[in-house]
Design a protein around this motif. Sequence first.
Motif, short mmCIF file in Angstrom:
data_model
loop_
_atom_site.label_atom_id
_atom_site.label_comp_id
_atom_site.label_asym_id
_atom_site.label_seq_id
_atom_site.Cartn_x
_atom_site.Cartn_y
_atom_site.Cartn_z
N PHE A 1 3.62 -26.39 -2.94
CA PHE A 1 2.51 -27.34 -2.83
C PHE A 1 1.73 -27.44 -4.13
O PHE A 1 1.03 -28.44 -4.36
CB PHE A 1 1.58 -26.94 -1.68
CG PHE A 1 1.92 -27.61 -0.39
CD1 PHE A 1 1.49 -28.89 -0.11
CD2 PHE A 1 2.70 -26.96 0.56
CE1 PHE A 1 1.80 -29.52 1.08
CE2 PHE A 1 3.03 -27.57 1.76
CZ PHE A 1 2.58 -28.85 2.01
N ALA A 2 1.82 -26.44 -5.00
CA ALA A 2 1.13 -26.51 -6.28
C ALA A 2 1.71 -27.60 -7.18
O ALA A 2 1.09 -27.99 -8.17
CB ALA A 2 1.20 -25.16 -7.00
N ASP A 3 2.91 -28.10 -6.84
CA ASP A 3 3.52 -29.17 -7.63
C ASP A 3 2.89 -30.52 -7.35
O ASP A 3 3.10 -31.47 -8.13
CB ASP A 3 5.03 -29.26 -7.32
CG ASP A 3 5.74 -27.94 -7.55
OD1 ASP A 3 5.27 -27.17 -8.40
OD2 ASP A 3 6.76 -27.69 -6.87
N LEU A 4 2.15 -30.65 -6.25
CA LEU A 4 1.62 -31.95 -5.83
C LEU A 4 0.17 -32.09 -6.27
O LEU A 4 -0.69 -31.27 -5.91
CB LEU A 4 1.71 -32.09 -4.31
CG LEU A 4 3.12 -32.00 -3.70
CD1 LEU A 4 3.05 -32.17 -2.19
CD2 LEU A 4 4.05 -33.03 -4.31
N HIS A 5 -0.13 -33.11 -7.03
CA HIS A 5 -1.50 -33.41 -7.46
C HIS A 5 -2.15 -34.37 -6.47
O HIS A 5 -1.49 -35.23 -5.87
CB HIS A 5 -1.51 -34.02 -8.86
CG HIS A 5 -1.10 -33.06 -9.93
ND1 HIS A 5 -2.00 -32.36 -10.70
CD2 HIS A 5 0.13 -32.67 -10.34
CE1 HIS A 5 -1.35 -31.58 -11.54
NE2 HIS A 5 -0.05 -31.76 -11.35
N GLY A 6 -3.46 -34.23 -6.31
CA GLY A 6 -4.17 -35.10 -5.39
C GLY A 6 -3.80 -34.80 -3.94
O GLY A 6 -3.53 -33.66 -3.56
N LEU A 7 -3.81 -35.85 -3.09
CA LEU A 7 -3.39 -35.76 -1.69
C LEU A 7 -4.14 -34.67 -0.94
O LEU A 7 -3.60 -33.97 -0.09
CB LEU A 7 -1.88 -35.49 -1.60
CG LEU A 7 -0.97 -36.46 -2.35
CD1 LEU A 7 0.47 -35.98 -2.31
CD2 LEU A 7 -1.06 -37.85 -1.75
N ARG A 8 -5.44 -34.53 -1.22
CA ARG A 8 -6.19 -33.40 -0.67
C ARG A 8 -6.27 -33.46 0.85
O ARG A 8 -6.06 -32.45 1.54
CB ARG A 8 -7.59 -33.40 -1.29
CG ARG A 8 -8.37 -32.14 -0.99
CD ARG A 8 -9.71 -32.17 -1.69
NE ARG A 8 -10.46 -30.96 -1.43
CZ ARG A 8 -11.72 -30.78 -1.82
NH1 ARG A 8 -12.35 -31.74 -2.48
NH2 ARG A 8 -12.36 -29.66 -1.56
N GLU A 9 -6.58 -34.64 1.38
CA GLU A 9 -6.70 -34.76 2.83
C GLU A 9 -5.34 -34.51 3.51
O GLU A 9 -5.28 -33.86 4.55
CB GLU A 9 -7.22 -36.14 3.21
CG GLU A 9 -8.68 -36.36 2.88
CD GLU A 9 -9.22 -37.62 3.54
OE1 GLU A 9 -8.46 -38.24 4.31
OE2 GLU A 9 -10.38 -37.97 3.29
N THR A 10 -4.29 -35.01 2.92
CA THR A 10 -2.97 -34.84 3.52
C THR A 10 -2.55 -33.38 3.50
O THR A 10 -1.95 -32.88 4.46
CB THR A 10 -1.93 -35.70 2.79
OG1 THR A 10 -2.38 -37.06 2.76
CG2 THR A 10 -0.59 -35.64 3.48
N GLY B 1 -3.41 -36.38 -14.07
CA GLY B 1 -3.59 -35.81 -15.40
C GLY B 1 -4.66 -34.74 -15.49
O GLY B 1 -4.98 -34.30 -16.59
N ASP B 2 -5.24 -34.34 -14.36
CA ASP B 2 -6.30 -33.34 -14.38
C ASP B 2 -5.69 -31.94 -14.52
O ASP B 2 -5.19 -31.36 -13.56
CB ASP B 2 -7.13 -33.44 -13.09
CG ASP B 2 -8.37 -32.55 -13.13
OD1 ASP B 2 -8.55 -31.84 -14.15
OD2 ASP B 2 -9.13 -32.56 -12.15
N ARG B 3 -5.74 -31.39 -15.74
CA ARG B 3 -5.15 -30.08 -15.98
C ARG B 3 -6.00 -28.96 -15.40
O ARG B 3 -5.55 -27.82 -15.30
CB ARG B 3 -4.97 -29.84 -17.48
CG ARG B 3 -3.94 -30.77 -18.12
CD ARG B 3 -3.86 -30.49 -19.60
NE ARG B 3 -5.12 -30.78 -20.27
CZ ARG B 3 -5.37 -30.51 -21.56
NH1 ARG B 3 -4.43 -29.93 -22.30
NH2 ARG B 3 -6.53 -30.81 -22.08
N PHE B 4 -7.23 -29.25 -15.04
CA PHE B 4 -8.14 -28.21 -14.54
C PHE B 4 -8.30 -28.28 -13.01
O PHE B 4 -9.12 -27.57 -12.45
CB PHE B 4 -9.51 -28.35 -15.20
CG PHE B 4 -9.45 -28.28 -16.70
CD1 PHE B 4 -9.30 -27.06 -17.35
CD2 PHE B 4 -9.51 -29.44 -17.46
CE1 PHE B 4 -9.23 -27.00 -18.72
CE2 PHE B 4 -9.44 -29.38 -18.84
CZ PHE B 4 -9.29 -28.16 -19.47
N ALA B 5 -7.52 -29.14 -12.38
CA ALA B 5 -7.60 -29.24 -10.91
C ALA B 5 -7.10 -27.95 -10.28
O ALA B 5 -6.16 -27.32 -10.75
CB ALA B 5 -6.77 -30.42 -10.43
#
Length: 544
Positions: free
Chosen positions: A202-211, A412-416
């Motif tokens: 799951f660390a490969d997926l950016h965003g999609l917080r609600e999902t 592109g958020d490297r600090f997420a």
Amino acid sequence: MPFATARSVCLDGAVGHLIDVQADVSPGAVGTTLVGRADPALHEARDRCRMAIINSDLRWPATKRITVLLSPADLLKRGTHFDLAICIAVLAADTVVPRHALESTAFIGEVSLDGRLRCVAGVLPMVLAAAARGVTRVFVPEPSAQEASMVPGMTVLGMRSLAQVAAELAGEEVPEAPPVAPMSGSRLLSWRGEERLEEVDFADLHGLRETKYAVEVAAAGGHHVMLSGPKGSGKTSIAERIPTIIPELAPEESLELTAIHSLCGTLDAAQGMVRRAPFRAPHHDASKASLIGGGSGQVRPGEISRAHGGVLFLDEFPLFRSDVIDALRQPMESGDVTIARHGEAAVLPARGMVVLACNPCPCGDYRPAAGSNSCKCREVVRRDYQARVKGPVSDRIDITRHVEPPLPHERGDRFALLETSAEIRARVEVARRLQAVRYTDCSWRLNGQAPGPALRERWPLPPAAQRLLDDEVFAGRLTSRGAVRVHRLAMTVADLAAVRAGVNVRPGTVEVETALRLRSGEPLLARQVAPSVAVAVAVEEQAG
């Protein structure tokens, strides 16, 4: 008395029945009669067993009348695994082997004309059924011994030939015999097997917080999920990562799933019991028999049973045939599959998560909310496509999420802060332990399997939360079945909140509101998106 009884097992799906193979050898018209509702393949055992005994240098009662009864006679018997028990029963009736040696013993295996044993499918569920009925020793073909040894307390003797079995029963020196070949047949391996699951996180997926939060709830409580969204939004990527956050199967689930693999002939006994949650992803052109189970002759488990304890992912769900979609309704509701035909019924377990994925239209480009709609589908085609995911099946879906591709700033958020599958799995595991304690004296294990009457009687919602749920039902926005599923979801949301807070959290209005939004597909509120805030609010409400 020229009479003896050996024992074997008859399978109805994953349920086994102990069979008495009774042989009588007495004077009369020379011949061999097989009775007791045997199928055509089993009737051929008369010739196989006769030549196997003769070619094993054992005595065949050629001048007598031989009658073999498979009891109870009202059960239909299928398969070649009765061969070994028939041979031993005849030999014991003719005093070639001692009758007392057959006590508390079962025999499973096919015999060839030269007396060698051949492997059969379903050894594990057969041995499980025999053990449940007091059998303490079993003879199986040598390659199946490791599989049979998975049953606790069972003495397993792996043999290569009929002559070896007869010598062991007679207490004589066991002769040498060539090795037994493993069971033939293609092994159905999926590219999304354990090797594939090691490569995704799951660390490969950016965003999609609600999902991500939604599938965490689904994995914790065993809830069914619908993922919709335009092509390329990440629906498949999310679905194939769900098994990475499901803990190892409980011993009961592991044994059930291993037995299913044994029935399918795909069990690798060298790897031991199946402990990882499976992931099955059949193509949308799959038939009803391949998905639900069935086939000619003996009933074989379908994909929904092979996903027991794990995930059945149906991508492009609207493209599945109508009879397949309708057939999903019963197993999604009950957690098992009942296949009835010719007066017989086979029950197969199917308590896995069903994850459906669909596009908004056949081309997958319909995005009116995004302001850049490039869909070329006609409106009537789009409506027909969307109608296939509505109705009885959608009412059995607990969580609905619309998935949109991550925004450019999220990619592109490297600090997420990107949680790994291991971190999410740790929370899911604790939540499942809470449910295991709650349902200690019950036949189900997870919130998603709990029946509605038991929830209302033993774990009712607080009055304010129940009124919120009743208002949705009275307004027609929720069916009675949907209300039960929202109750289950609220229990799981509360369990995950308790994991984060480290305190007991009862499902209240916050959890019910979150569950309603998860089910309807509406965006989650800020405090539901951030579960830590939801926990704080819930604790304050209960304390106040």
